[in-house]
Design an enzyme around this catalytic site. Structure first.
Site, PDB file in Angstrom:
ATOM      1  CB  CYS A 113      -6.944   3.113   4.294  1.00 21.26           C
ATOM      2  SG  CYS A 113      -7.259   2.266   5.853  1.00 21.26           S
TER       3      CYS A 113
ATOM      4  CG  ASN B 124      -8.983  -2.506   3.123  1.00 23.18           C
ATOM      5  OD1 ASN B 124      -8.216  -3.440   3.300  1.00 23.18           O
ATOM      6  ND2 ASN B 124      -8.887  -1.364   3.803  1.00 23.18           N
ATOM      7  CD  GLU B 125      -8.571  -2.304   7.783  1.00 23.69           C
ATOM      8  OE1 GLU B 125      -8.811  -1.177   8.270  1.00 23.69           O
ATOM      9  OE2 GLU B 125      -7.456  -2.845   7.853  1.00 23.69           O
TER      10      GLU B 125
ATOM     11  CD  GLU C 210      -2.892   1.225   2.313  1.00 21.07           C
ATOM     12  OE1 GLU C 210      -3.788   2.086   2.274  1.00 21.07           O
ATOM     13  OE2 GLU C 210      -2.839   0.338   3.175  1.00 21.07           O
TER      14      GLU C 210
END
Length: 830
Positions: A248, A379-380, A53
């Site tokens: 993120c 994602n999350e 990332e």
């Protein structure tokens, strides 16, 4: 000071243990019994990989080998308050200006530099300057146009004083059409603070864009390629997959604009923005607070994965935010566009060269398909039902057209809690193949949870542990991660993929710690965790060989003890009527804040605390973790009460108990995670793990009555007189862990032992069922002080190789604080 003469304090299981000096370590006795002829869980070829990332400047200024910062003049205060379009640049002569008008290079690369002549501009790259190595070649390029028939352009590599480091590159810019000009420097002098100077002569105006300087020596010598030393360190892990581009970065689109135009710098990360010629790619605001160039795009990710022999595993947005945000996009047309974009991505990766998107891949230089087999959606996400409603739309469309592609779901941002449970239920009910779990926890959590996957449903979805780490970069953290990996391998029938995170960190742009590989402009080095990962990833084995081990004698359980604390996180709050008493009602402490705050100590050193209007108020809404502490760290079996009111800000209250210091405590986090959930968290050595959680949020302006009852190791919590939750903290910390796998290619057992304690572990290894073994076995050991940290200048944690004589039963003493792999070649007795 010699390490052999240092005593080191390490927190294990809430008790402060002291590592004995060399030569004084105690010895614990263990037995490991291996059923040599039994066949345990098969280990997937995809077991270990890496997660990339763009955080900590991992891409621009990092893995992406471009040496010029802000090469296209697209930096903006919208991305970072300290930015201007000339960040990274300084005028050398004239009055250069960055403009955005119809003269731009293209619709996606909108800003360019207008340079009055004669004039010049100079770039210092990232960190302290451009590193230039004597004898190396560097490729220069620039897009330029002029308002004259011809304009001379000169590019020079210099040091800060202006001394040339290489012969200049010269070009003649011709006419008003944007044209790319190139040249190559051969460095005659080395420098670590180099500069790139670009000058135009004559009169008139010169327009410049995409000013670039690349080392010719990139990984595998690819143009627009990867920085060699960083790529080689990643390749040395032999990862089986690369998960990208986030994280993120992926799912924050409603903040940046899922449907913003693709030239808008605050658009969510979308793969189509990142392919094609680099000068035609969008630049964007990075979720982590800086600008990203998309020089590394989806094509480069796929190519890099192929170059290192890994499976590409992209993650696409589900149009529901995570990472502390809680918004879902409800536009059906927009959702359908993103579903189609995902189908187009698979065609880009796998389609024939005459398909629409396969042709674009071929035009970029890769006519053969990349062979994509896995793709993750989301994602999350913190809104499980909203996420899953959208996930099934993506999954149905992908499976209808590409049934060979595995679609990966996720379990939210933590290892437990209401979001985690709900997402696992939804994934299980829908028969999802793989579920992505993420967690960053304390070292103790990793020692306590080795059996986490023992109880997972063998018939349910498999686990992709996409992000995890113990919360520091010391060797002790790496040891606890190593202990945890033995549990992952033992449960290889459930855990099919795992990747530590984050992968990279530029030491001058640290936004998250721990990180696997660290670097600056001059060098790169692996952390202690990197060495653990490399050892496991290069010695995986094909299947588990069942084995058992005796445990470490446990100390008598101690009651939870500690003082009390008040804290906030991005919130202003008022606390009042703090009272601590024994079970029989005897008062230990009381403060109604009618006087001063003399009984309280700001152990966090943050926030703005003051007694105001008969309450204790923390008024700084930007400060995070503002813990103040009162009382005796020896207190145990007590009742704590406090009244709390949120005044403003993004979260709620943090009520501490069992507080030892700023890194070791419990707290009741009410209205945490941007006021989306509440939990009790346990902090040890600065890292936190969640013990109990629910979805409670906190209202601004309302006074809450909070009560905590501690009895032994059981804690009961009351909110406004009603029982909110209860837990008993009795998980055992086991510092001795092992797993055995078989490498069928070599015929070896790989005996993997982690000894995460100050005592040596004298161990009898019984290879039951082995008819014979080769007498000599290869041993690889990581061993050191638990507080050791690898740096650019010293790497105390590095593998040491040796050999040992073995038999069907042999004894080996594993040193304190060590990870040891023994490769034993066996012949069956059957």
């Amino acid at each position: 000071m010699s390490r052999s003469r240092v005593s080191v304090a390490v927190l294990v299981g809430g008790a402060l243990l002291v590592a004995p000096q060399a030569g004084q370590a105690a010895v614990q006795d263990y037995t490991v019994t291996v059923d040599v002829n039994a066949h345990g869980a098969d280990i997937a070829d995809t077991m270990y990989g890496v997660f990339f990332e763009d955080i900590n400047r991992a891409a621009d200024g990092g893995l992406y080998a471009e040496l010029v910062q802000n090469r296209s003049f697209e930096y903006d205060t919208a991305d970072n308050a300290a930015y201007t379009p000339l960040t990274g640049w300084a005028p050398r002569a004239g009055n250069p200006q960055v403009v955005d008008d119809d003269g731009r290079l293209n619709a996606h690369n909108r800003r360019y530099l207008r340079l009055p002549l004669p004039g010049g501009i100079i770039n210092a790259g990232y960190n302290s300057g451009i590193v230039v190595e004597k004898g190396r070649k560097y490729d220069f390029s620039v897009w330029a146009r002029t308002d004259r028939a011809t304009t001379p352009l000169t590019a020079t590599l210099t040091d800060p004083a202006g001394t040339q480091l290489a012969a200049p590159v010269r070009a003649t810019v011709r006419g008003a059409a944007w044209t790319r000009y190139t040249g190559t420097f051969t460095a005659q002098t080395a420098a670590i603070t180099g500069r790139l100077l670009v000058e135009g002569g004559g009169v008139g105006t010169l327009a410049l864009d995409m000013v670039s300087l690349f080392p010719k020596d990139t990984y595998r010598n690819r143009p627009n390629g990867m920085r060699r030393d960083l790529a080689e360190k990643i390749a040395a892990l032999h990862p089986e997959f690369v998960r990208f581009p986030g994280g993120c970065l992926v799912n924050t689109g409603s903040h940046y604009g899922y449907d913003a135009p693709n030239w808008e710098r605050r658009r969510s990360y979308q793969w189509k923005d990142t392919i094609g010629p680099v000068e035609q790619r969008s630049t964007n605001a990075n979720f982590w607070g800086y600008n990203q160039s998309y020089g590394i795009g989806y094509y480069e990710y796929f190519q890099f994965a192929e170059d290192i022999g890994a499976m590409a595993l992209p993650v696409v947005p589900a149009l529901v935010t995570g990472c502390g945000q809680n918004r879902a996009t409800d536009d059906p047309a927009l959702l359908q566009r993103h579903v189609q974009d995902t189908l187009d991505l698979i065609e880009f990766a796998n389609g024939p060269a005459d398909s629409t998107w396969g042709r674009k891949r071929a035009e970029m230089g890769h006519p053969e398909p990349f062979g994509l087999t896995h793709l993750a959606v989301g994602n999350e996400e913190n809104l499980p039902d909203a996420y899953f409603e959208r996930f099934v739309r993506f999954r149905a469309a992908i499976e209808a057209r590409y049934p060979e592609v595995t679609v990966v779901g996720n379990a939210g941002p933590d290892d437990s809690g209401a979001t985690f449970d709900r997402l696992w239920q939804l994934n299980t009910d829908a028969g999802v193949d793989l579920v992505d779990e993420h967690y960053y926890n304390s070292p103790t959590w990793f020692l306590q949870n080795n059996e986490r996957y023992d109880s997972y449903d063998r018939a349910g979805p498999k686990v992709f542990l996409g992000e995890y780490a113990s919360q520091d970069n010391r060797f002790y953290n790496a040891l606890t991660e190593a202990a945890y990996l033995t549990g992952l391998e033992r449960n290889a029938d459930v855990v099919r993929l795992a990747s530590y995170a984050p992968l990279l960190s530029n030491e001058d742009y640290v936004q998250w710690r721990p990180d696997l590989i660290w670097f600056n402009n001059r060098a790169s080095w692996g952390s202690a965790s990197y060495e653990v990962q490399r050892l496991f990833m290069n010695n995986v084995g094909d299947h588990v060989v069942p084995s058992t081990a005796t445990g470490t004698p446990s100390q008598e359980d101690r009651p939870i003890s500690g003082a009390v604390g008040l804290s906030t996180w991005g919130t202003a709050a008022a606390y009042d009527d703090v009272r601590v008493s024994t079970p029989d009602g005897t008062e230990l402490f009381a403060d109604d804040f009618s006087g001063t705050d003399a009984d309280w100590t700001n152990i966090a050193g943050r926030g703005s605390w003051a007694v105001t209007g008969g309450a204790y108020v923390q008024s700084d809404t930007a400060a995070e973790n503002t813990m103040v502490m009162a009382g005796d760290t020896a207190w145990q079996d007590y009742d704590l009460g406090v009244k709390a009111t949120k005044l403003s800000g993004r979260e709620g209250f943090l009520l501490g108990f069992g507080v030892k210091d700023s890194g070791n405590y419990y707290w009741w986090n009410l209205g945490g995670w941007n006021n989306t959930q509440s939990a009790v968290e346990k902090a040890e050595g600065g890292g936190k793990s969640t013990l109990v959680a629910d979805g409670t949020a906190v209202e601004t302006g309302r006074q809450y009555d909070l009560r905590v009852r501690i009895r032994g190791r059981t804690v009961t919590l009351f909110l406004d007189g009603q029982k909110w939750g209860e837990f008993t903290d009795t998980q055992k910390v086991e510092p001795f862990r092992q797993v055995v796998t078989r490498d069928t290619r070599t015929g070896e057992l790989v005996v993997k032992v982690v000894n995460a304690q100050a005592d040596s572990a004298r161990t009898t290894v019984n290879l039951d069922g082995a008819g014979a073994v080769d007498r000599s076995a290869k041993v690889t050991t990581l061993q050191g002080d638990p507080n050791d940290v690898n740096t650019q200048y010293t790497t105390p944690i590095a593998p040491r190789e040796s050999s040992v004589n073995v038999a069907t039963t042999f004894t080996y003493t594993f040193p304190p604080y060590s990870v040891t792999f023994i490769r034993v070649k066996t012949r069956s007795s059957s």
